[in-house]
Scaffold this active site. Sequence first.
Site, mmCIF file in Angstrom:
data_model
loop_
_atom_site.group_PDB
_atom_site.id
_atom_site.type_symbol
_atom_site.label_atom_id
_atom_site.label_comp_id
_atom_site.label_asym_id
_atom_site.label_seq_id
_atom_site.Cartn_x
_atom_site.Cartn_y
_atom_site.Cartn_z
ATOM 1 N N LYS A 72 0.858 -1.189 0.000
ATOM 2 C CA LYS A 72 0.000 0.000 0.000
ATOM 3 C C LYS A 72 0.892 1.236 0.000
ATOM 4 O O LYS A 72 1.694 1.431 0.907
ATOM 5 C CB LYS A 72 -0.908 0.012 1.219
ATOM 6 C CG LYS A 72 -1.992 1.078 1.162
ATOM 7 C CD LYS A 72 -2.919 0.977 2.355
ATOM 8 C CE LYS A 72 -4.091 1.927 2.189
ATOM 9 N NZ LYS A 72 -3.685 3.323 2.048
ATOM 10 N N LEU A 73 0.750 2.052 -1.023
ATOM 11 C CA LEU A 73 1.649 3.188 -1.222
ATOM 12 C C LEU A 73 1.146 4.424 -0.478
ATOM 13 O O LEU A 73 -0.060 4.676 -0.395
ATOM 14 C CB LEU A 73 1.777 3.490 -2.720
ATOM 15 C CG LEU A 73 2.360 2.346 -3.558
ATOM 16 C CD1 LEU A 73 2.220 2.638 -5.043
ATOM 17 C CD2 LEU A 73 3.814 2.116 -3.202
ATOM 18 N N LYS A 114 -3.697 -2.951 7.263
ATOM 19 C CA LYS A 114 -2.793 -2.040 7.951
ATOM 20 C C LYS A 114 -2.384 -2.653 9.277
ATOM 21 O O LYS A 114 -3.178 -3.331 9.928
ATOM 22 C CB LYS A 114 -3.465 -0.674 8.191
ATOM 23 C CG LYS A 114 -3.693 0.125 6.923
ATOM 24 C CD LYS A 114 -4.197 1.511 7.254
ATOM 25 C CE LYS A 114 -4.350 2.359 5.992
ATOM 26 N NZ LYS A 114 -4.789 3.725 6.304
ATOM 27 N N GLU A 120 -0.906 5.438 -8.207
ATOM 28 C CA GLU A 120 -0.601 6.286 -7.052
ATOM 29 C C GLU A 120 0.593 7.164 -7.401
ATOM 30 O O GLU A 120 1.624 6.680 -7.865
ATOM 31 C CB GLU A 120 -0.274 5.419 -5.843
ATOM 32 C CG GLU A 120 -0.248 6.178 -4.533
ATOM 33 C CD GLU A 120 -1.586 6.160 -3.821
ATOM 34 O OE1 GLU A 120 -1.658 6.705 -2.702
ATOM 35 O OE2 GLU A 120 -2.562 5.614 -4.377
#
Length: 992
Positions: free
Chosen positions: A323-324, A515, A390
């Site tokens: 996840k950027l 996360k 992104e």
Amino acid sequence: MPDSQMIDAGSAGDGRTSVQILRDEDLDEKFPNRPRNHSKTLPFHDLFLTLFNPLNDNKKKPTGPLMARRKSGPHGPAGQNPHEVRQNIIERFISRWRKEVGNDIHPAFRLIIPEKDRERAMYGLKEKTIAKLLIKTMRLNKDAEDAFSLLNWKQPGDSSVSRMAGDFAGRCYEAISKRPMLTEAGNMTICEVNDLLDRLSAAQEEDAQEPIFAEFYKRMNAEEMMWLIRIILRQMKVGATEKTFFNIWHPDADSLFNVSSNLRRICWELYDPSLRLEGEERGITLMQCFQPQLAQFQMNSFQKMVERMKPTEDDSVFWIEEKLDGERMQLHMISDDEIPGGKRFGFWSRKAKEYTYLYGNGFEDPKSALTRHLKEAFDEGVENIVLDGEMITWDPEQDAMVPFGTLKTAALAQQQNEFATKSIRPLYKIFDILYLNGQEITNYTLRDRRRALQGAVKGVARRMEIHTYEEAETAVAIEPLLREVVAEASEGLVLKNPRSSYRLNQRNDDWMKVKPEYMTEFGENLDCLIIGGYYGSGHRGGRLSSFLCGLRVNQNQISQGANPMKFYAFFKVGGGFTAADYAELSHRTDGKWRKWDSRHPPTEFIALGGDQLQFERPDEWILPSDSVVVEVKAASVAVTDQFKMGLTLRFPRFKKLRTDRTWETALSISDFITLKGNAEKEGKEKKFKIDDSRRKRQRVPRKKPLTVAGTEALLDVPFGGKVTNVLEGLNFYIMTGSQKPEKRSKAELEHLVKSNGGKIVQNDSRPGTVCIGDQRTVHVASLCKRRNVDVIRSSWLFDNIRQSEADQGRPSLLLPLEPRHMFYTNAESESRIEGAVDEYGDSFARDITVDELKEIFDSMPAKFEHSFSAKDFKSELEEHGNDLKEFPGWIFEGFLLYNDPQIFNGASLTDKNADFRMRQACDTARFAGARLTNNLKEGVTHVLVGEDRSTTRTLRLRTSEFQRLPRLVTVDWIEQSWQEKTLLDEERFAPP
């Protein structure tokens, strides 16, 4: 000219400028079949009299069985639920508009759902600026009660001053209603309001906005001004979303908005509900911003997440991506012979803000921060393309991603200097392709789209790259990768289903984000003292709703004669409090709070971040001896400069008051550092244990090396004598390592000092000791506060050594200190240090480097705008999104609740005879993000129990062998959390 021809889409007839007429001609060409209104737009006050106020009243009415007892009202018959009432209110308004005005509802929609109007720029106005404009407009004395009430709108006032604490628009209403220009509603039309708002957004500067506010004040009454301010702040909250308005306006409106993000197009192309969109019109269009697919929120069980990917016997693969930490960006490219290079580009963010001006409109765009580097990025056969990805910031020197917040600055720097190969730059990471050579491919699987992406895009290293992924088949593969990206300070992971299609503006189980949760090792218990308070807004308005907590400074860190009752600001907490908690806290601290005076802050008791800048300063403060200790839990620890500790807690949540503790026994700095060190040690041990138990697998390439080449060898080399004598005769107290201009550890700096004639000491007790520090550690901060000394950056050491080497053995004098050398400067040294450089920062005594010269040139007044804009940076942060668990509708997100079947006497969850209170609690939890299950298994986070103690004992026994123990809670936990609009601590609702 006939009157009907003078009246355009709600504009002409109300007075148009020549610029507006030219703009209308452009719109006529773009929308040849646009609808025309036959009459002037409705008065502005009709919006809130017939739409906003009724919707607000409906929002406050009860739902469910209580509705059956509601009497018939003006907006619906008895028994009609709020959803039906809401629809009727909106339908009546739209029907009236079509009948009295015409088919162009765009002027009204711009004010009804202002947050979706992408054409009107942000006003650059927040509550405090609007308050200042109103004070000037109403000619208020700055010391007047109403002026104070507007500027301090979160604070409660005397009953004679204000009852609207926390509601800024309500405060404005109170102030204006005492001195209105109009007592009845004004005659401004919706179109006239739109025209003035366009001028307001174009003005930007406060002096230019003041006469526009004066015009509104002259022509509106207090209630009109209140709603106008809500429109400007884009804080409507009328009880209906844009999707509700779209669906009532036209059945295809929401679909068209998803692929265009264009409010005008919704209103002008779909004004006839009987005409439906064709299949091609529902899809993505080149150079039209669409609403991208979003990732589903994390579940507590990795296994459950994998199951949601719908694996089959033949294909159980799912993808794992990093996840950027950047800004979601879509790229459009089409062939255009009229533009140099033959290709035209467009860039839009997730919030539909266009960034083409920043990243470039073509290969030859001289102001491009990206596209001029992409000439070789696409296959020769690509004519047009739409990419989803992104935009991140990349540091070429570190060869690593830079945390979010510097993207705009990096892009502007690249615009101004295309040859700046070593400066940070934007890097576009592509993870999807949605359109290729005239064909939309959103209905293809992700796996097929990735094949198309790899064939169409070659990429340019560190400018535009295809984002990598790893394939996995079981949940076992997730945790090691998650630990790996956490070690590299990444945001987390995204799991993707390669068999899925792309779904516009949806958040579903095909994409799920993971996360990390760090602080389980902390035991969840941190007992910190409240040292300040902040007034709330909305339903918490008029009282202290969140609190500043601090860590006690240890006695050995306090100089002789200093106040022992000293606390460092550490974090703010506002979640988890019940009304009873607020009441008890208020009772224990009643009469002890004091107004925070920025000119005379209580620095002998409280140390804020930023020192004189007073970051996160509270509205009120309290003596530590008068305060209370609270127990909190949090998600993780983060580095920050906003709090004095240099660290803070992420997502702290109140657990309970610790009435058994006082300020003297609250958590101290050394206590926390010990806790943190133990947690990190346990985390590493756990990581090594897990890694050792896994079989070997292909590793994700690291973004940056974990060690610096040559470091270990340098540390092992014993001191071998002086290299120069430039530092001879000086004592140095090295407190930290350095990052710039060279990355060196504390031990390396000490070695460097000794190699050039200096002597190392371990404290600053000797007179004339040179204190070196580059980071705000506890020792550095303590030294800055307790002694009248200078703290010098290590760059001064490097400059002296470099200058001595340039003198080639000739006797060298120490360089004078310059502002760039100083980490902290005491008042007596400021004038002397500032005199060592000229007005632009150029040194009088040493040879500057090429990079320094570039910095000086960049800081000089220039024709172009400065590369950093605080307003744009703030807008960029706002677009990055918020943590949804801070909102009441998401407080149970990610929880899996088990319902004990014995509570229902064997009935299922949907049995109408089941206990009403339990079913209502389950519905509430499901509405606020939780999932329900009848299967007590691994992954369940909470177990709802009744009053039967034997059943509770059985459930405890059954869950005792789970790897992660679920919480056993009563229905009260759900009911009171929902009532208080915050997630309450489960231990307070545990069954006996």
